[in-house]
Design a protein around this motif. Structure first.
Motif, short mmCIF file in Angstrom:
data_model
loop_
_atom_site.label_atom_id
_atom_site.label_comp_id
_atom_site.label_asym_id
_atom_site.label_seq_id
_atom_site.Cartn_x
_atom_site.Cartn_y
_atom_site.Cartn_z
N SER A 23 0.80 -1.40 0.05
CA SER A 23 -0.02 -0.03 0.04
C SER A 23 0.88 1.36 -0.15
N ILE A 62 3.26 4.30 0.30
CA ILE A 62 4.62 4.66 -0.17
C ILE A 62 5.26 3.51 -0.50
N ARG A 115 2.10 -9.78 5.97
CA ARG A 115 1.64 -10.03 7.50
C ARG A 115 0.94 -11.49 7.25
N ARG A 132 -2.05 -12.27 2.07
CA ARG A 132 -1.43 -10.87 1.81
C ARG A 132 -0.12 -11.29 0.99
N ASP A 147 4.21 -11.08 10.43
CA ASP A 147 3.25 -10.17 11.11
C ASP A 147 3.97 -9.01 12.07
N LEU A 148 4.35 -7.81 11.62
CA LEU A 148 5.13 -6.91 12.24
C LEU A 148 4.24 -6.42 13.58
N GLY A 149 3.04 -6.92 13.63
CA GLY A 149 2.45 -6.59 14.92
C GLY A 149 2.77 -7.43 15.95
N ILE A 156 9.11 0.39 5.59
CA ILE A 156 8.02 1.35 5.21
C ILE A 156 6.77 1.13 5.79
N ASN A 203 10.23 7.19 8.43
CA ASN A 203 9.96 7.78 9.59
C ASN A 203 8.45 8.67 9.48
N TYR A 263 1.56 7.46 18.28
CA TYR A 263 2.34 7.12 16.88
C TYR A 263 3.60 8.06 16.96
N LYS A 265 7.43 6.80 16.48
CA LYS A 265 8.34 7.38 15.52
C LYS A 265 9.59 8.18 16.04
N THR A 325 1.27 12.61 3.39
CA THR A 325 1.26 12.03 2.02
C THR A 325 0.06 11.36 1.80
N THR A 351 -2.15 8.76 0.84
CA THR A 351 -2.04 7.44 0.87
C THR A 351 -3.35 6.91 1.66
N GLN A 385 -3.40 8.15 5.36
CA GLN A 385 -3.67 9.50 5.41
C GLN A 385 -5.45 9.79 5.51
N1 LIG Z 1 0.76 8.79 4.70
C1 LIG Z 1 1.21 9.65 5.40
O1 LIG Z 1 0.68 10.92 5.38
C2 LIG Z 1 2.68 9.30 6.18
C3 LIG Z 1 3.31 10.61 6.82
C4 LIG Z 1 4.40 10.27 7.39
C5 LIG Z 1 4.95 9.02 7.51
N2 LIG Z 1 4.32 8.06 7.26
C6 LIG Z 1 4.95 6.50 7.17
O2 LIG Z 1 5.10 6.26 6.06
C7 LIG Z 1 5.18 4.54 5.97
C8 LIG Z 1 4.07 4.34 4.78
O3 LIG Z 1 2.95 4.66 5.22
P1 LIG Z 1 1.43 4.89 3.95
O4 LIG Z 1 1.02 5.94 4.23
O5 LIG Z 1 2.09 4.40 2.86
O6 LIG Z 1 0.44 3.73 4.95
P2 LIG Z 1 -0.42 2.56 4.24
O7 LIG Z 1 -0.96 2.99 2.87
O8 LIG Z 1 -1.37 2.51 5.29
O9 LIG Z 1 0.50 1.20 4.25
C9 LIG Z 1 0.99 0.92 5.42
C10 LIG Z 1 1.74 -0.73 4.97
O10 LIG Z 1 2.06 -1.12 6.21
C11 LIG Z 1 1.87 -2.41 6.09
N3 LIG Z 1 1.48 -3.08 7.62
C12 LIG Z 1 0.79 -2.38 8.60
N4 LIG Z 1 1.12 -3.40 9.84
C13 LIG Z 1 1.50 -4.28 9.27
C14 LIG Z 1 1.82 -5.64 9.72
N5 LIG Z 1 1.44 -5.94 11.19
N6 LIG Z 1 2.57 -6.54 9.37
C15 LIG Z 1 2.81 -6.36 8.18
N7 LIG Z 1 2.73 -5.21 7.31
C16 LIG Z 1 2.12 -4.46 8.00
C17 LIG Z 1 0.19 -2.54 5.64
O11 LIG Z 1 0.23 -4.06 5.11
P3 LIG Z 1 -1.29 -4.37 4.66
O12 LIG Z 1 -1.15 -3.67 2.99
O13 LIG Z 1 -1.59 -5.87 4.72
O14 LIG Z 1 -2.24 -3.51 5.33
C18 LIG Z 1 0.43 -1.66 4.53
O15 LIG Z 1 1.28 -2.20 3.29
C19 LIG Z 1 4.61 4.33 7.33
O16 LIG Z 1 5.61 4.05 8.38
C20 LIG Z 1 4.07 5.71 8.08
O17 LIG Z 1 4.08 5.64 9.27
C21 LIG Z 1 3.14 8.29 6.18
#
Ligand SMILES: NC(=O)c1ccc[n+]([C@@H]2O[C@H](COP(=O)([O-])OP(=O)(O)OC[C@H]3O[C@@H](n4cnc5c(N)ncnc54)[C@H](OP(=O)(O)O)[C@@H]3O)[C@@H](O)[C@H]2O)c1
Length: 229
Positions: free
Chosen positions: A11, A13, A33, A37, A54-56, A80, A130, A144, A148, A177, A179, A182
């Motif tokens: 998903s 980034i 996870r 998946r 599973d990262l959880g 990521i 981060n 959160y 971080k 970002t 996504t 967000q």
């Molecule tokens: N979006 C923003 O505004 C933003 C801003 C700053 C930083 N970030 C950081 O950027 C990174 C990517 O974020 P994103 O916005 O791209 O998020 P996202 O679209 O929600 O994607 C998160 C990804 O993490 C995976 N994940 C979550 N829990 C997991 C687990 N227990 N085991 C394995 N995989 C797991 C998800 O897997 P599934 O696909 O299986 O759910 C998904 O592929 C994160 O570290 C976030 O904190 C995001």
């Protein structure tokens, strides 16, 4: 041809970074996870390997990886994946704290520990995606932001520890970002989500790849990315 281990490729980034590296012809190991998946990721990124973990549940990663084939060398480990739940300190329960810290902090530490031999062998690179919340904690972002801030500490300690082994460490701090994460944050904030207002995933992916592609002899330690332009 480089070998990359990537979390969060399903998903946002992480998906963009995985796609760009796949298009270069690199070898990918995508952490999923669960098996379902993993099958989806294998279909979406043809030729990529998958690792189920599973990262959880960071304490189980070591056991899970013992039963799977890891690459012999890792040129880059890209952390990521991440989770977010907003809430005031008055409302956040231990369950939410533990889930956030497990996925965003303890799992990256454990994954790094498990892959350090392969990273040292190839004088590899560890990138932590981060957040602005890793540098500043705003109201309702406590769990959160704590995860971080911890991730920054993990990266900074690792950089010093592994410098003599030639392992480079970069933290990327994106602002909001566009996504699915967000979109969820906006739902929790009760605000309308307009993706055009926020950083495109392509820009964060380019930032990650810029750090990776830096010629040897130098290291980008920290990169902050904001919406704008
Ligand atoms: N979006 C923003 O505004 C933003 C801003 C700053 C930083 N970030 C950081 O950027 C990174 C990517 O974020 P994103 O916005 O791209 O998020 P996202 O679209 O929600 O994607 C998160 C990804 O993490 C995976 N994940 C979550 N829990 C997991 C687990 N227990 N085991 C394995 N995989 C797991 C998800 O897997 P599934 O696909 O299986 O759910 C998904 O592929 C994160 O570290 C976030 O904190 C995001």
């Amino acid at each position: 041809m480089a070998t990359h281990v990537i979390t969060g490729a399903g998903s946002g980034i992480g998906a963009e970074v995985a796609q760009r590296l796949l298009e270069r012809g690199d070898t990918l190991y995508l952490v999923a996870r669960d098996a379902g998946r993993a099958a989806q990721l294998a279909e979406r990124f043809p030729g990529a390997h998958t690792l189920v973990g599973d990262l959880g549940e960071p304490a189980r990663l070591s056991w899970a990886f013992e039963h799977q084939t890891l690459p012999d060398e890792v040129d880059s480990l890209l952390h990521i994946a991440g989770v977010v739940e907003l809430g005031t300190i008055g409302d956040l329960t231990p369950k939410l704290w533990n889930a956030t810290l497990a996925a965003n902090l303890v799992a990256p530490a454990e994954l790094t520990r498990l892959l350090l031999p392969q990273l040292r062998r190839s004088r590899g690179h560890v990138v932590f995606v981060n957040s602005g919340a890793g540098l500043r904690a705003n109201p309702e972002w406590g769990a959160y932001a704590a995860s971080k801030h911890g991730l920054k500490a993990l990266a900074d300690a690792l950089r010093g520890e592994e410098a003599d082994n030639g392992v480079r460490v970069t933290s990327v701090y994106p602002g909001r970002t566009a996504t699915p994460m967000q979109e969820k944050v906006h739902r929790q904030e009760g605000k309308e989500y307009e993706p055009g207002k926020w950083i495109p995933v392509e820009a964060v992916a380019t930032t990650v790849l810029t750090a990776l592609d830096l010629p040897r002899g130098a290291e980008v330690t920290d990169l902050t990315v904001r919406p704008g332009g």
